[in-house]
Scaffold this motif. Structure first.
Motif, PDB file in Angstrom:
ATOM      1  N   SER A 260     -16.343  71.109 -47.971  1.00  0.00           N
ATOM      2  CA  SER A 260     -17.657  71.101 -47.329  1.00  0.00           C
ATOM      3  C   SER A 260     -17.546  70.395 -45.986  1.00  0.00           C
ATOM      4  N   GLN A 261     -17.607  71.183 -44.906  1.00  0.00           N
ATOM      5  CA  GLN A 261     -17.431  70.632 -43.570  1.00  0.00           C
ATOM      6  C   GLN A 261     -18.711  70.819 -42.763  1.00  0.00           C
ATOM      7  N   PRO A 262     -19.124  69.811 -42.019  1.00  0.00           N
ATOM      8  CA  PRO A 262     -20.339  69.940 -41.201  1.00  0.00           C
ATOM      9  C   PRO A 262     -20.095  70.894 -40.033  1.00  0.00           C
ATOM     10  N   PRO A 263     -21.111  71.600 -39.577  1.00  0.00           N
ATOM     11  CA  PRO A 263     -20.929  72.480 -38.414  1.00  0.00           C
ATOM     12  C   PRO A 263     -20.619  71.699 -37.143  1.00  0.00           C
ATOM     13  N   SER A 264     -21.084  70.453 -37.099  1.00  0.00           N
ATOM     14  CA  SER A 264     -20.863  69.644 -35.901  1.00  0.00           C
ATOM     15  C   SER A 264     -21.020  68.163 -36.231  1.00  0.00           C
TER      16      SER A 264
ATOM     17  N   LYS B   5     -16.496  65.054 -21.850  1.00  0.00           N
ATOM     18  CA  LYS B   5     -17.471  64.953 -22.943  1.00  0.00           C
ATOM     19  C   LYS B   5     -18.212  63.627 -22.882  1.00  0.00           C
ATOM     20  N   MET B   6     -17.512  62.547 -22.532  1.00  0.00           N
ATOM     21  CA  MET B   6     -18.169  61.249 -22.404  1.00  0.00           C
ATOM     22  C   MET B   6     -19.247  61.287 -21.335  1.00  0.00           C
ATOM     23  N   LEU B   7     -18.949  61.898 -20.198  1.00  0.00           N
ATOM     24  CA  LEU B   7     -19.940  61.984 -19.117  1.00  0.00           C
ATOM     25  C   LEU B   7     -21.134  62.835 -19.527  1.00  0.00           C
ATOM     26  N   ALA B   8     -20.878  63.895 -20.302  1.00  0.00           N
ATOM     27  CA  ALA B   8     -21.977  64.729 -20.799  1.00  0.00           C
ATOM     28  C   ALA B   8     -22.884  63.933 -21.739  1.00  0.00           C
ATOM     29  N   ILE B   9     -22.286  63.045 -22.528  1.00  0.00           N
ATOM     30  CA  ILE B   9     -23.076  62.193 -23.423  1.00  0.00           C
ATOM     31  C   ILE B   9     -23.890  61.185 -22.616  1.00  0.00           C
ATOM     32  N   PHE B  10     -23.245  60.543 -21.658  1.00  0.00           N
ATOM     33  CA  PHE B  10     -23.894  59.480 -20.889  1.00  0.00           C
ATOM     34  C   PHE B  10     -25.030  60.015 -20.016  1.00  0.00           C
ATOM     35  N   TRP B  11     -24.844  61.176 -19.400  1.00  0.00           N
ATOM     36  CA  TRP B  11     -25.826  61.684 -18.440  1.00  0.00           C
ATOM     37  C   TRP B  11     -26.870  62.613 -19.053  1.00  0.00           C
ATOM     38  N   TRP B  12     -26.455  63.459 -19.977  1.00  0.00           N
ATOM     39  CA  TRP B  12     -27.370  64.477 -20.511  1.00  0.00           C
ATOM     40  C   TRP B  12     -27.643  64.330 -22.007  1.00  0.00           C
ATOM     41  N   GLY B  13     -27.079  63.301 -22.634  1.00  0.00           N
ATOM     42  CA  GLY B  13     -27.306  63.104 -24.062  1.00  0.00           C
ATOM     43  C   GLY B  13     -26.729  64.213 -24.910  1.00  0.00           C
ATOM     44  N   SER B  14     -25.720  64.910 -24.379  1.00  0.00           N
ATOM     45  CA  SER B  14     -25.101  66.034 -25.096  1.00  0.00           C
ATOM     46  C   SER B  14     -24.011  65.517 -26.024  1.00  0.00           C
ATOM     47  N   GLY B  15     -24.443  64.877 -27.109  1.00  0.00           N
ATOM     48  CA  GLY B  15     -23.497  64.243 -28.020  1.00  0.00           C
ATOM     49  C   GLY B  15     -22.984  65.133 -29.128  1.00  0.00           C
ATOM     50  N   GLU B  16     -23.535  66.313 -29.281  1.00  0.00           N
ATOM     51  CA  GLU B  16     -23.109  67.190 -30.377  1.00  0.00           C
ATOM     52  C   GLU B  16     -21.776  67.848 -30.040  1.00  0.00           C
ATOM     53  N   ILE B  17     -20.869  67.843 -31.011  1.00  0.00           N
ATOM     54  CA  ILE B  17     -19.563  68.466 -30.848  1.00  0.00           C
ATOM     55  C   ILE B  17     -19.205  69.182 -32.146  1.00  0.00           C
ATOM     56  N   GLY B  18     -18.733  70.410 -32.043  1.00  0.00           N
ATOM     57  CA  GLY B  18     -18.385  71.197 -33.213  1.00  0.00           C
ATOM     58  C   GLY B  18     -17.252  70.572 -34.009  1.00  0.00           C
ATOM     59  N   PHE B  19     -17.184  70.915 -35.290  1.00  0.00           N
ATOM     60  CA  PHE B  19     -16.162  70.338 -36.162  1.00  0.00           C
ATOM     61  C   PHE B  19     -14.756  70.650 -35.655  1.00  0.00           C
TER      62      PHE B  19
ATOM     63  N   SER C  43     -13.904  71.634 -32.616  1.00  0.00           N
ATOM     64  CA  SER C  43     -13.741  71.000 -31.305  1.00  0.00           C
ATOM     65  C   SER C  43     -13.422  69.518 -31.448  1.00  0.00           C
ATOM     66  N   CYS C  44     -14.022  68.881 -32.436  1.00  0.00           N
ATOM     67  CA  CYS C  44     -13.758  67.462 -32.698  1.00  0.00           C
ATOM     68  C   CYS C  44     -12.308  67.258 -33.126  1.00  0.00           C
TER      69      CYS C  44
END
Length: 214
Positions: free
Chosen positions: A10-14, A83-97, A99-100
């Motif tokens: 059972s793996q999460p989608p992201s 990805k860090m900059l996307a999190i810091f500036w746009w709150g885009s913290g979601e990452i696919g399983f 991709s992670c």
């Protein structure tokens, strides 16, 4: 059919990357120095690689190892900073399983590669100082190439089992990672099964890399 489904992990989608815990409100401004450092690192390493490639007088072990280190820094920073900059500036913290896992693979593999390249650079200086007359024959071009390939292969072989073990695990509903990137033990904490094998293997890899390189 039910027994087949029960054996499927059972793996999460992201996952959800939080960034820097406790500094969520300041992350927007923290991103600017990170962005500047990333731009300088990318530009500096690319220039270094171009100069070493085009200047034939720099085709020596010391500069070739320096080129390997520059390439490693490029891959390592590029696997994390965008990805860090996307999190810091746009709150885009979601990452696919998947991709992670890919990010985890590149981060840990090239961390091990960087350590191995630094060890090879120290070895080069040792032979240059202690055996100056034999330095060019000991560290010939084929030997430098072999060392680079060996360091890269070591990192890939050591980190690949981590991703394989995680891919076969069952994950809980909780999918928040309190980091700015996918780090192995942070992902392991989200697993619902026994993770002693993962923790022990990670510890052994860290000890093996540190012991061998030091």
């Amino acid at each position: 059919m039910s027994s087949l489904n029960s054996t499927t992990p059972s793996q999460p989608p992201s996952f959800l990357l939080l960034g820097i815990p406790g500094l969520e409100k300041e992350q927007f401004w923290i991103a600017f120095p990170f962005c500047i450092m990333y731009a300088i690192a990318v530009l500096g390493n690319i220039i270094l690689l171009i100069v070493i490639k085009t200047e034939s007088s720099l085709h020596e072990p010391m500069y070739l190892f320096l080129a390997m280190l520059a390439f490693t820094d490029l891959v390592l920073s590029t696997s994390m900073l965008p990805k860090m900059l996307a999190i810091f500036w746009w709150g885009s913290g979601e990452i696919g399983f998947v991709s992670c896992l890919v990010q985890l693979f590149f981060v840990h593999t090239f961390t091990a590669v960087e350590s191995g390249v630094l060890m090879a650079m120290a070895l080069d200086r040792y032979f240059a100082i202690c055996y100056p007359l034999r330095h060019s024959s000991i560290l010939s071009m084929p030997m430098v190439t072999a060392l680079g390939n060996l360091v890269l292969l070591r990192g890939v072989l050591m980190v690949s089992p981590m991703c394989f073990l995680l891919h076969r695990k069952d994950f809980c509903q909780h999918r928040v990672i309190s980091h700015s990137y996918c780090e192995h033990m942070a992902v392991v904490k989200l697993v619902c099964e026994d993770t002693r094998v993962n923790a022990i293997y990670c510890f052994l890899v860290a000890i093996a890399v540190a012991t061998f390189d030091i």
